[in-house]
Design an enzyme around this catalytic site. Structure first.
Site, PDB file in Angstrom:
ATOM      1  N   ARG A  23     -10.094   0.926   8.143  1.00  0.00           N
ATOM      2  CA  ARG A  23      -9.698  -0.423   8.541  1.00  0.00           C
ATOM      3  C   ARG A  23     -10.799  -1.142   9.316  1.00  0.00           C
ATOM      4  O   ARG A  23     -10.630  -2.296   9.662  1.00  0.00           O
ATOM      5  CB  ARG A  23      -8.480  -0.310   9.462  1.00  0.00           C
ATOM      6  CG  ARG A  23      -7.173  -0.750   8.821  1.00  0.00           C
ATOM      7  CD  ARG A  23      -6.085  -0.397   9.793  1.00  0.00           C
ATOM      8  NE  ARG A  23      -4.916  -1.170   9.640  1.00  0.00           N
ATOM      9  CZ  ARG A  23      -3.798  -0.736   9.069  1.00  0.00           C
ATOM     10  NH1 ARG A  23      -3.771   0.455   8.507  1.00  0.00           N
ATOM     11  NH2 ARG A  23      -2.738  -1.479   9.042  1.00  0.00           N
ATOM     12  N   ARG A  37      -0.997  -8.689  13.241  1.00  0.00           N
ATOM     13  CA  ARG A  37      -1.459  -7.683  12.269  1.00  0.00           C
ATOM     14  C   ARG A  37      -2.279  -8.341  11.153  1.00  0.00           C
ATOM     15  O   ARG A  37      -3.292  -7.811  10.712  1.00  0.00           O
ATOM     16  CB  ARG A  37      -0.260  -6.914  11.698  1.00  0.00           C
ATOM     17  CG  ARG A  37       0.326  -5.938  12.717  1.00  0.00           C
ATOM     18  CD  ARG A  37       1.721  -5.485  12.365  1.00  0.00           C
ATOM     19  NE  ARG A  37       1.805  -4.779  11.108  1.00  0.00           N
ATOM     20  CZ  ARG A  37       2.957  -4.545  10.470  1.00  0.00           C
ATOM     21  NH1 ARG A  37       4.098  -4.966  10.990  1.00  0.00           N
ATOM     22  NH2 ARG A  37       2.957  -3.881   9.347  1.00  0.00           N
ATOM     23  N   ARG A  85      10.879  -0.620  11.249  1.00  0.00           N
ATOM     24  CA  ARG A  85       9.758  -0.362  12.151  1.00  0.00           C
ATOM     25  C   ARG A  85       9.721  -1.314  13.347  1.00  0.00           C
ATOM     26  O   ARG A  85      10.035  -2.490  13.206  1.00  0.00           O
ATOM     27  CB  ARG A  85       8.438  -0.473  11.381  1.00  0.00           C
ATOM     28  CG  ARG A  85       8.042   0.845  10.765  1.00  0.00           C
ATOM     29  CD  ARG A  85       6.936   0.739   9.779  1.00  0.00           C
ATOM     30  NE  ARG A  85       5.794  -0.040  10.209  1.00  0.00           N
ATOM     31  CZ  ARG A  85       4.702  -0.212   9.461  1.00  0.00           C
ATOM     32  NH1 ARG A  85       4.636   0.373   8.276  1.00  0.00           N
ATOM     33  NH2 ARG A  85       3.699  -0.931   9.889  1.00  0.00           N
ATOM     34  N   LYS A  95       0.839  -1.215   0.000  1.00  0.00           N
ATOM     35  CA  LYS A  95       0.000   0.000   0.000  1.00  0.00           C
ATOM     36  C   LYS A  95       0.871   1.262   0.000  1.00  0.00           C
ATOM     37  O   LYS A  95       0.666   2.176  -0.802  1.00  0.00           O
ATOM     38  CB  LYS A  95      -0.932   0.021   1.231  1.00  0.00           C
ATOM     39  CG  LYS A  95      -1.844  -1.193   1.334  1.00  0.00           C
ATOM     40  CD  LYS A  95      -2.773  -1.105   2.532  1.00  0.00           C
ATOM     41  CE  LYS A  95      -2.083  -1.122   3.882  1.00  0.00           C
ATOM     42  NZ  LYS A  95      -1.365  -2.382   4.187  1.00  0.00           N
ATOM     43  N   ARG A 115      11.873  -5.065   5.077  1.00  0.00           N
ATOM     44  CA  ARG A 115      11.567  -3.662   4.779  1.00  0.00           C
ATOM     45  C   ARG A 115      12.423  -2.687   5.597  1.00  0.00           C
ATOM     46  O   ARG A 115      12.677  -2.882   6.764  1.00  0.00           O
ATOM     47  CB  ARG A 115      10.102  -3.400   5.080  1.00  0.00           C
ATOM     48  CG  ARG A 115       9.755  -1.918   5.099  1.00  0.00           C
ATOM     49  CD  ARG A 115       8.309  -1.671   5.172  1.00  0.00           C
ATOM     50  NE  ARG A 115       7.652  -2.269   6.296  1.00  0.00           N
ATOM     51  CZ  ARG A 115       6.332  -2.289   6.453  1.00  0.00           C
ATOM     52  NH1 ARG A 115       5.559  -1.757   5.526  1.00  0.00           N
ATOM     53  NH2 ARG A 115       5.793  -2.823   7.501  1.00  0.00           N
TER      54      ARG A 115
HETATM   55  P1  AP5 Z   1       4.825  -1.628   1.894  1.00  0.00           P
HETATM   56  O1  AP5 Z   1       4.500  -0.798   0.701  1.00  0.00           O
HETATM   57  O2  AP5 Z   1       5.557  -0.976   3.009  1.00  0.00           O
HETATM   58  O3  AP5 Z   1       3.515  -2.382   2.393  1.00  0.00           O
HETATM   59  P2  AP5 Z   1       2.252  -1.813   3.171  1.00  0.00           P
HETATM   60  O4  AP5 Z   1       1.047  -2.484   2.590  1.00  0.00           O
HETATM   61  O5  AP5 Z   1       2.260  -0.323   3.196  1.00  0.00           O
HETATM   62  O6  AP5 Z   1       2.558  -2.457   4.579  1.00  0.00           O
HETATM   63  P3  AP5 Z   1       2.462  -1.851   6.040  1.00  0.00           P
HETATM   64  O7  AP5 Z   1       3.167  -2.844   6.924  1.00  0.00           O
HETATM   65  O8  AP5 Z   1       2.928  -0.444   6.113  1.00  0.00           O
HETATM   66  O9  AP5 Z   1       0.937  -1.946   6.277  1.00  0.00           O
HETATM   67  P4  AP5 Z   1       0.236  -1.956   7.598  1.00  0.00           P
HETATM   68  O10 AP5 Z   1      -1.158  -1.838   7.133  1.00  0.00           O
HETATM   69  O11 AP5 Z   1       0.522  -3.100   8.497  1.00  0.00           O
HETATM   70  O12 AP5 Z   1       0.897  -0.730   8.376  1.00  0.00           O
HETATM   71  P5  AP5 Z   1       0.373   0.702   8.739  1.00  0.00           P
HETATM   72  O13 AP5 Z   1       1.518   1.605   8.806  1.00  0.00           O
HETATM   73  O14 AP5 Z   1      -0.804   1.091   7.911  1.00  0.00           O
HETATM   74  O15 AP5 Z   1       5.668  -2.893   1.377  1.00  0.00           O
HETATM   75  C1  AP5 Z   1       6.258  -3.799   2.285  1.00  0.00           C
HETATM   76  C2  AP5 Z   1       7.652  -4.217   1.784  1.00  0.00           C
HETATM   77  O16 AP5 Z   1       7.500  -5.013   0.618  1.00  0.00           O
HETATM   78  C3  AP5 Z   1       8.528  -3.017   1.386  1.00  0.00           C
HETATM   79  O17 AP5 Z   1       9.868  -3.310   1.763  1.00  0.00           O
HETATM   80  C4  AP5 Z   1       8.405  -2.953  -0.153  1.00  0.00           C
HETATM   81  O18 AP5 Z   1       9.601  -2.474  -0.750  1.00  0.00           O
HETATM   82  C5  AP5 Z   1       8.127  -4.415  -0.505  1.00  0.00           C
HETATM   83  N1  AP5 Z   1       7.185  -4.542  -1.613  1.00  0.00           N
HETATM   84  C6  AP5 Z   1       6.092  -3.791  -1.874  1.00  0.00           C
HETATM   85  N2  AP5 Z   1       5.448  -4.233  -2.959  1.00  0.00           N
HETATM   86  C7  AP5 Z   1       6.151  -5.331  -3.397  1.00  0.00           C
HETATM   87  C8  AP5 Z   1       6.000  -6.238  -4.490  1.00  0.00           C
HETATM   88  N3  AP5 Z   1       4.970  -6.108  -5.371  1.00  0.00           N
HETATM   89  N4  AP5 Z   1       6.909  -7.226  -4.620  1.00  0.00           N
HETATM   90  C9  AP5 Z   1       7.936  -7.381  -3.741  1.00  0.00           C
HETATM   91  N5  AP5 Z   1       8.140  -6.526  -2.694  1.00  0.00           N
HETATM   92  C10 AP5 Z   1       7.260  -5.530  -2.522  1.00  0.00           C
HETATM   93  O19 AP5 Z   1      -0.213   0.442  10.222  1.00  0.00           O
HETATM   94  C11 AP5 Z   1       0.651   0.141  11.304  1.00  0.00           C
HETATM   95  C12 AP5 Z   1      -0.178   0.033  12.567  1.00  0.00           C
HETATM   96  O20 AP5 Z   1      -0.804   1.309  12.855  1.00  0.00           O
HETATM   97  C13 AP5 Z   1      -1.337  -0.974  12.523  1.00  0.00           C
HETATM   98  O21 AP5 Z   1      -0.911  -2.288  12.842  1.00  0.00           O
HETATM   99  C14 AP5 Z   1      -2.301  -0.376  13.556  1.00  0.00           C
HETATM  100  O22 AP5 Z   1      -1.874  -0.675  14.869  1.00  0.00           O
HETATM  101  C15 AP5 Z   1      -2.136   1.133  13.342  1.00  0.00           C
HETATM  102  N6  AP5 Z   1      -3.087   1.690  12.361  1.00  0.00           N
HETATM  103  C16 AP5 Z   1      -2.783   2.267  11.155  1.00  0.00           C
HETATM  104  N7  AP5 Z   1      -3.893   2.683  10.536  1.00  0.00           N
HETATM  105  C17 AP5 Z   1      -4.931   2.348  11.350  1.00  0.00           C
HETATM  106  C18 AP5 Z   1      -6.344   2.487  11.249  1.00  0.00           C
HETATM  107  N8  AP5 Z   1      -6.918   3.061  10.155  1.00  0.00           N
HETATM  108  N9  AP5 Z   1      -7.111   2.021  12.265  1.00  0.00           N
HETATM  109  C19 AP5 Z   1      -6.564   1.447  13.369  1.00  0.00           C
HETATM  110  N10 AP5 Z   1      -5.224   1.283  13.529  1.00  0.00           N
HETATM  111  C20 AP5 Z   1      -4.421   1.726  12.521  1.00  0.00           C
END
Ligand code: AP5
Length: 227
Positions: free
Chosen positions: A97, A181, A170, A22, A136
């Site tokens: 979410r 997660r 992270r 994402k 990552r």
């Molecule tokens: P990346 O692009 O970083 O993936 P992502 O989907 O953004 O993953 P996140 O871990 O950031 O998602 P998340 O939803 O767990 O975290 P968030 O910060 O939102 O890609 C991952 C890796 O793979 C990278 O190294 C990239 O280079 C590689 N990659 C990407 N695409 C690829 C491909 N096609 N092929 C190969 N490699 C690839 O949330 C964190 C925490 O915050 C949550 O757990 C929760 O506690 C809280 N939170 C955030 N938003 C909310 C909400 N709306 N409500 C409640 N809690 C929330």
């Protein structure tokens, strides 16, 4: 289509489990379409780092891999949506979410006569997520994301984008937290796929492909959805 030819502020949602890509894709769409990436994860991490009251409440939940309360997330997002730079349109990365967040978003958009143009589900296998997340890292200077195997910088430990040399990993990217997660995603977020299908705005992308292939698929969807 680019920012100049867009007729109204677009609202795009990227749905998908942790590690689906994402953030990676949102940053690419931001550059191509002149939209602003709004990552609730980034906002919450900033609140934790700043030690705000919301950040203090969110910290332990995030480290355990759970979802932060709707109340905290909605307050942070509503504040961000009031800022001027988002008027051209936004890519919501990691929001909504929960069902309550999706309904709250609909109400916020109704108030500004906007709507969700497209909610794109990045479809991936759970097994691949652990590998993506554990490899990552991010440039501390500009936030550009990298991966040990799939997206390494041209010069080791040096950001391709800003030349920064401090890379960070992270706190919630540990194997034991990734399981929690993924569980939270399947229980609370995956039902939103049906929610947006019911509104006729759901798109699906096979996100198991290479980053460039996923980007090509998304570019077509976003161009059509913002026409
Ligand atoms: P990346 O692009 O970083 O993936 P992502 O989907 O953004 O993953 P996140 O871990 O950031 O998602 P998340 O939803 O767990 O975290 P968030 O910060 O939102 O890609 C991952 C890796 O793979 C990278 O190294 C990239 O280079 C590689 N990659 C990407 N695409 C690829 C491909 N096609 N092929 C190969 N490699 C690839 O949330 C964190 C925490 O915050 C949550 O757990 C929760 O506690 C809280 N939170 C955030 N938003 C909310 C909400 N709306 N409500 C409640 N809690 C929330």
């Amino acid at each position: 289509m680019d920012a100049m030819t867009m007729t109204r502020p677009a609202v795009l949602i990227l749905l998908g489990p942790p590690g689906a890509g994402k953030g990676t894709q949102a940053r690419m769409l931001e550059e191509r379409f002149g939209l602003v990436q709004l990552s609730t994860g980034d906002m919450l991490r900033a609140a934790v780092a700043a030690g705000t009251e919301a950040g203090q409440q969110a910290k332990a939940v995030m480290e355990a891999g759970g979802l932060v309360s709707d109340e905290i997330v909605l307050a942070i997002l509503a504040d961000r949506l009031r800022q001027d730079d988002v008027k051209a349109g936004v890519i919501l990365d990691g929001f909504p979410r929960t069902g309550a967040q999706a309904e709250a978003l609909d109400r916020m958009l109704e108030a500004t006569v906007q709507r969700v143009n497209a909610a794109v589900s990045l479809d991936v296998d759970d097994a691949a997520m652990v590998e993506r997340i554990s490899g990552r890292f991010t440039c501390k200077g500009c936030g550009e994301g990298y991966h040990d195997s799939f997206k390494a910088p041209a010069v080791a430990e040096t950001c391709d984008k800003c030349g920064g040399t401090e890379m960070v990993r992270r706190a919630d990217d540990r194997a034991e937290t990734v399981g929690a997660r993924l569980e939270a995603y399947h229980a609370q977020t995956a039902p939103l796929i049906d929610y947006y299908a019911g509104r006729g705005v759901l798109k699906r992308v096979d996100a198991m492909g290479a980053i460039g292939q996923v980007a090509d698929d998304l570019n077509g969807i976003v161009a059509a959805a913002t026409r």
